[in-house]
Write a protein that holds these residues in place. Structure first.
Motif, PDB file in Angstrom:
ATOM      1  N   LYS A 285     -18.006-141.881 -37.469  1.00  0.00           N
ATOM      2  CA  LYS A 285     -18.210-141.561 -37.868  1.00  0.00           C
ATOM      3  C   LYS A 285     -19.661-140.679 -37.742  1.00  0.00           C
ATOM      4  CE  LYS A 285     -17.181-143.437 -41.520  1.00  0.00           C
ATOM      5  NZ  LYS A 285     -17.636-145.264 -42.768  1.00  0.00           N
ATOM      6  N   ALA A 286     -20.507-141.110 -37.524  1.00  0.00           N
ATOM      7  CA  ALA A 286     -21.762-140.480 -37.128  1.00  0.00           C
ATOM      8  C   ALA A 286     -22.101-139.810 -36.402  1.00  0.00           C
ATOM      9  CB  ALA A 286     -22.268-142.172 -36.627  1.00  0.00           C
ATOM     10  N   ILE A 287     -20.801-140.071 -35.228  1.00  0.00           N
ATOM     11  CA  ILE A 287     -21.241-138.976 -33.848  1.00  0.00           C
ATOM     12  C   ILE A 287     -20.165-138.188 -34.561  1.00  0.00           C
ATOM     13  CG2 ILE A 287     -20.068-138.907 -31.561  1.00  0.00           C
ATOM     14  CD1 ILE A 287     -20.440-141.691 -31.144  1.00  0.00           C
ATOM     15  N   ARG A 288     -18.854-137.970 -35.562  1.00  0.00           N
ATOM     16  CA  ARG A 288     -18.948-136.337 -36.042  1.00  0.00           C
ATOM     17  C   ARG A 288     -19.674-135.906 -36.587  1.00  0.00           C
ATOM     18  NH1 ARG A 288     -12.835-139.342 -36.205  1.00  0.00           N
ATOM     19  NH2 ARG A 288     -12.094-138.983 -34.356  1.00  0.00           N
ATOM     20  N   SER A 289     -20.267-137.050 -37.836  1.00  0.00           N
ATOM     21  CA  SER A 289     -21.945-136.363 -38.373  1.00  0.00           C
ATOM     22  C   SER A 289     -22.723-135.221 -37.562  1.00  0.00           C
ATOM     23  CB  SER A 289     -22.399-136.605 -39.402  1.00  0.00           C
ATOM     24  OG  SER A 289     -23.399-137.430 -39.520  1.00  0.00           O
TER      25      SER A 289
ATOM     26  N   ILE B 116     -26.929-136.205 -28.257  1.00  0.00           N
ATOM     27  CA  ILE B 116     -26.196-137.489 -29.017  1.00  0.00           C
ATOM     28  C   ILE B 116     -26.196-138.784 -28.508  1.00  0.00           C
ATOM     29  CG2 ILE B 116     -24.506-138.632 -29.872  1.00  0.00           C
ATOM     30  CD1 ILE B 116     -23.472-136.414 -30.565  1.00  0.00           C
ATOM     31  N   VAL B 117     -26.862-139.793 -28.623  1.00  0.00           N
ATOM     32  CA  VAL B 117     -27.385-140.820 -27.687  1.00  0.00           C
ATOM     33  C   VAL B 117     -26.172-141.995 -28.616  1.00  0.00           C
ATOM     34  CG1 VAL B 117     -29.355-142.522 -27.245  1.00  0.00           C
ATOM     35  CG2 VAL B 117     -29.855-140.733 -27.406  1.00  0.00           C
ATOM     36  N   VAL B 118     -25.888-143.072 -27.650  1.00  0.00           N
ATOM     37  CA  VAL B 118     -24.988-143.200 -28.867  1.00  0.00           C
ATOM     38  C   VAL B 118     -25.556-144.869 -27.891  1.00  0.00           C
ATOM     39  CG1 VAL B 118     -22.741-144.300 -29.236  1.00  0.00           C
ATOM     40  CG2 VAL B 118     -22.923-142.525 -28.811  1.00  0.00           C
ATOM     41  N   ALA B 119     -25.063-146.161 -28.633  1.00  0.00           N
ATOM     42  CA  ALA B 119     -25.371-147.266 -27.990  1.00  0.00           C
ATOM     43  C   ALA B 119     -23.556-148.396 -27.869  1.00  0.00           C
ATOM     44  CB  ALA B 119     -26.492-148.471 -28.564  1.00  0.00           C
ATOM     45  N   PRO B 120     -22.713-148.133 -27.895  1.00  0.00           N
ATOM     46  CA  PRO B 120     -21.418-148.518 -28.580  1.00  0.00           C
ATOM     47  C   PRO B 120     -21.591-149.477 -28.732  1.00  0.00           C
ATOM     48  CG  PRO B 120     -21.557-147.732 -25.800  1.00  0.00           C
ATOM     49  CD  PRO B 120     -23.204-147.429 -25.942  1.00  0.00           C
TER      50      PRO B 120
ATOM     51  N   GLY C 186     -29.032-137.126 -31.742  1.00  0.00           N
ATOM     52  CA  GLY C 186     -28.318-138.321 -33.524  1.00  0.00           C
ATOM     53  C   GLY C 186     -29.095-139.407 -32.332  1.00  0.00           C
ATOM     54  N   TYR C 187     -29.001-141.085 -32.955  1.00  0.00           N
ATOM     55  CA  TYR C 187     -29.058-141.656 -32.635  1.00  0.00           C
ATOM     56  C   TYR C 187     -28.074-142.706 -33.413  1.00  0.00           C
ATOM     57  CZ  TYR C 187     -29.973-146.299 -29.796  1.00  0.00           C
ATOM     58  OH  TYR C 187     -29.917-146.713 -28.702  1.00  0.00           O
ATOM     59  N   ALA C 188     -26.746-143.350 -32.703  1.00  0.00           N
ATOM     60  CA  ALA C 188     -25.953-144.262 -33.177  1.00  0.00           C
ATOM     61  C   ALA C 188     -25.955-145.577 -33.186  1.00  0.00           C
ATOM     62  CB  ALA C 188     -24.604-143.190 -32.749  1.00  0.00           C
TER      63      ALA C 188
ATOM     64  N   ASP D 174     -28.708-143.143 -37.007  1.00  0.00           N
ATOM     65  CA  ASP D 174     -27.806-144.044 -37.406  1.00  0.00           C
ATOM     66  C   ASP D 174     -27.344-145.723 -37.207  1.00  0.00           C
ATOM     67  OD1 ASP D 174     -25.177-143.422 -40.220  1.00  0.00           O
ATOM     68  OD2 ASP D 174     -24.797-144.791 -38.117  1.00  0.00           O
ATOM     69  N   ASP D 175     -27.526-146.318 -38.324  1.00  0.00           N
ATOM     70  CA  ASP D 175     -26.927-148.151 -38.370  1.00  0.00           C
ATOM     71  C   ASP D 175     -25.829-147.598 -38.389  1.00  0.00           C
ATOM     72  OD1 ASP D 175     -27.293-150.691 -38.793  1.00  0.00           O
ATOM     73  OD2 ASP D 175     -28.714-151.000 -39.663  1.00  0.00           O
TER      74      ASP D 175
END
Lengths: 332, 350
Positions: free
Chosen positions: A83-87, A96-100, A39-41, A72-73
């Motif tokens: 929200k995206a991370i929770r989903s 999970i990958v996040v670009a905060p 999952g990429y936020a 997720d954009d």
């Protein structure tokens, strides 16, 4: 009547928000096959750089490569990312990958991911959390190294020109004060300046990463200091502005000119500027994080440990290269 | 002698002019080269030219803002975003939707007109909300303040759209053969036309009347709503013009950065010009002087080599001083103080 209109207005504004972001991609359910689900936020799509970053993930994490990417954009909003991370957690993704968007406020949601046993990899920007074990590692550019690379390039360039012992007057157009790119690049270039006794940093001023401000500040520099040898612009846009100001003042710049232009980011327009002979060098800020993240995930799959901080490879492009050929191979 | 002095100090623009003079005086002492002018490439070259040139957009915005403040006792905080919209519309039409072009895809005049129409439409929208819907000006213009840059992004598809055509740069640079940058002339023309219209017609008087008391004005037959609507629309048009200059300077539509924070500077220019933000009586020339003062201050700080992280502090100090100098309460106190001082002096003389 007025009330109805007010309600209509609110609805209109809300709608425009939806349109501005474009429809979100529907999240595919976690697969039961052998694919690794990631999952990429993402922050949003605010610049070419960001678009290239997204594209890099989409082209790396394909089904052919053994992945399923849920993208997720967040449209620059932290609450959307949370929200995206929770989903992602609910869908029980593997990574999970996040670009905060921002540095703070992530503890709770990262704790949830940790409790669910899902590793979190940060891309591009850091998170400020009290417990570093909440995320597995961070992948991104090394701004200090970019600054140092620019300084080293200048040493080499001056050597080739036989100007190593000359007094070199430098001015810097800084980015928005406090931005990590500004801090890192200023520090990195400063480290090299300290080692060169004949380099003289005349002035540093912020151009706020924009072409207009870069031009305005450069106009002022040119009047205060009649003998500038080098301009360091902490992004390409400010360099474009500086080049316009230099030309307007009747001076020349680039490989065949009076003033050496050093820039950062290496966007497509910077290549055009170097090909046109206005800019000398641009140090890349690489958005292509996808392959590096894939590498990390492969290591984690094998049960290996990974380094907490991982830099992507960043190159230096100058006018001595075959720039049109290099430009043709670049994605952004 | 004393009478003459009193008349000068009570002249409306006395304080704004003194403030501008003060900023320039600092330069005279700290950077003597500030007033040095030379000719390079057939154009005048010097710090003073920079100040006047770079202030042009702000001057144009300040004119519109003055009228908005005067008529509605509120501010239009969307002007910066409207500049971005105008720039985006213009570049979209001229580029035909491409990211970077080397020739026009539509006549330049069409792009210019479209930008001005876009600005005017944005202004009319604000005017409609304020005058007809009676929404507070700051709330009404907050809509475009937030949505404007989004609209501009939508038009440019989130990319910076470049128009790399020499003639496109003329509006923001120099027309060959003319020694001063074009924006200076545009600013002067805008100020002159506005002032003449306000002086020669009753419009200026109507705007002041509506600003002082809209109900009373309506009772004597002035169409308050139309006047307020007009000032917002006009402000939008001027934001469109300012947006065209800003776009031409960087020959591109940068939706995120064109006119960023300009609305605050425009409001500050109105205040520095000695205008009350409570509406009513106004002075266009005051606001224009205020705008030049703000740019003079910025350029001064550049010329003095103040480091970037400290610039906001210096700006704040100067603004505090200028605003205090102009405040009624402060002046009353000073008058009392000087009267007491004079009385004591007279006593000693006895």
């Amino acid at each position: 009547m007025k009330k109805a209109l007010a309600i209509a207005l609110v609805a209109l504004v809300a709608l425009s928000g939806v349109f501005a972001g474009g429809a979100q991609e529907s999240a595919a359910p976690a697969a039961s096959d052998n694919l690794i689900v990631v999952g990429y936020a993402q922050v949003g799509a605010e610049s070419d750089w960001r678009t290239a970053n997204t594209q890099s993930f989409k082209s790396t994490f394909t089904e052919a490569n053994g992945y399923r990417l849920i993208f997720d954009d967040a449209q620059q909003k932290q609450e959307n990312q949370i929200k995206a991370i929770r989903s992602f957690i609910q869908q029980d993704v593997d990574y999970i990958v996040v670009a905060p968007v921002v540095e703070t406020g992530w503890e709770t949601v990262l704790k949830e991911a940790k409790d669910a046993g899902i590793p979190v990899i940060l891309s591009d920007r850091m998170m400020d959390v009290s417990d570093p074990s909440l995320y597995t590692c961070w992948v991104g550019g090394n701004f200090i190294k970019e600054g140092e690379d620019a300084g080293k390039w200048l040493i080499d360039y001056l050597k080739k020109q036989g100007r190593s012992n000359e007094k070199i007057n430098i001015v810097t157009l800084q980015g928005t004060i406090g931005a990590s790119a500004q801090i890192g690049r200023t520090e990195g270039f400063g480290n090299i300046v300290k080692t060169q006794p004949n380099w003289n940093m005349l002035a540093m001023q912020t151009g706020e990463f924009t072409q207009a401000k870069g031009q305005e500040v450069m106009e002022s520099f040119l009047k205060s200091y009649p003998d500038i040898d080098v301009v360091v612009a902490e992004n390409d846009n400010m360099a474009f502005g500086a080049i316009d100001a230099i030309k307007a003042a009747g001076k020349t710049c680039g490989p065949n000119g009076d003033i050496i232009i050093i820039s950062f980011d290496a966007v497509a327009a910077a290549f055009d500027s170097m090909i046109a002979g206005d800019m000398n060098v641009s140090v890349e800020c690489n958005p292509l994080h996808g392959p590096r993240v894939a590498e990390i995930i492969q290591k984690l799959e094998k049960g290996e440990t990974v380094d907490k901080i991982q830099y992507v490879v960043e190159e230096v492009f100058d006018t001595s290269m075959d720039l049109p050929a290099v430009k043709a191979t670049r994605l952004y | 002698m004393n009478e003459k002095l009193k008349r000068i100090t009570h002249y409306r623009l006395f304080l704004p002019l003194i403030c501008l003079a003060l900023v320039l005086l600092v330069n005279m002492i700290k950077t003597p080269t500030f007033f040095h002018l030379s000719i390079k490439n057939g154009v005048l070259y010097g710090y003073t030219v920079d100040v006047v040139n770079r202030a042009s957009e702000l001057v144009i915005l300040a004119v519109g803002m003055t009228l908005v403040v005067a008529s509605s006792a509120g501010t239009d905080i969307s002007v910066g975003a409207v500049m971005a919209v105008a720039g985006a519309v213009c570049c979209y039409i001229l580029s035909g939707g491409a990211v970077s072009v080397n020739e026009y895809h539509a006549p330049w005049i069409l792009g210019l007109l479209a930008a001005l129409v876009a600005g005017t439409v944005c202004g009319a929208w604000n005017g409609f909300l304020v005058s007809r819907m009676k929404i507070q000006p700051m709330v009404a213009t907050l809509i475009l303040f937030t949505a404007g840059r989004g609209i501009a992004q939508l038009i440019t598809k989130g990319q910076i759209t470049y128009i790399r055509v020499e003639s496109f740069k003329l509006l923001g640079a120099n027309i060959p053969g003319i020694p001063l940058p074009t924006p200076i002339f545009i600013a002067i023309i805008v100020v002159l036309i506005t002032s003449i219209v306000l002086k020669k017609t009753a419009l200026g008087l109507y705007i002041e009347a509506v600003g002082i008391n809209p109900t009373a004005s309506r009772n004597v037959g002035i169409k308050s709503k139309q006047i307020i609507f007009f000032t917002y629309t006009f402000c939008g048009l001027l934001a469109g013009i300012a947006g065209m200059i800003a776009t031409s300077r960087i020959y591109s539509a940068d939706a995120n950065n064109i006119g960023l924070n300009m609305e605050l500077d425009a409001i500050l220019a109105v205040a520095l010009g000695g205008n009350s933000l409570g509406g009513g009586k106004f002075s266009i020339s005051g606001s224009v002087i205020g705008a030049y003062t703000i740019q003079a201050l910025t350029t001064t700080l550049y010329a003095m080599g103040v480091s970037a992280d400290q610039i906001p502090v210096y700006k704040a100090i100067v603004v505090v001083i200028i605003v205090t100098l102009q405040s009624e309460e402060f002046n009353r106190y000073m008058r009392k103080f000087s009267a007491r001082f004079a009385a004591r002096k007279a006593e000693v003389a006895k």
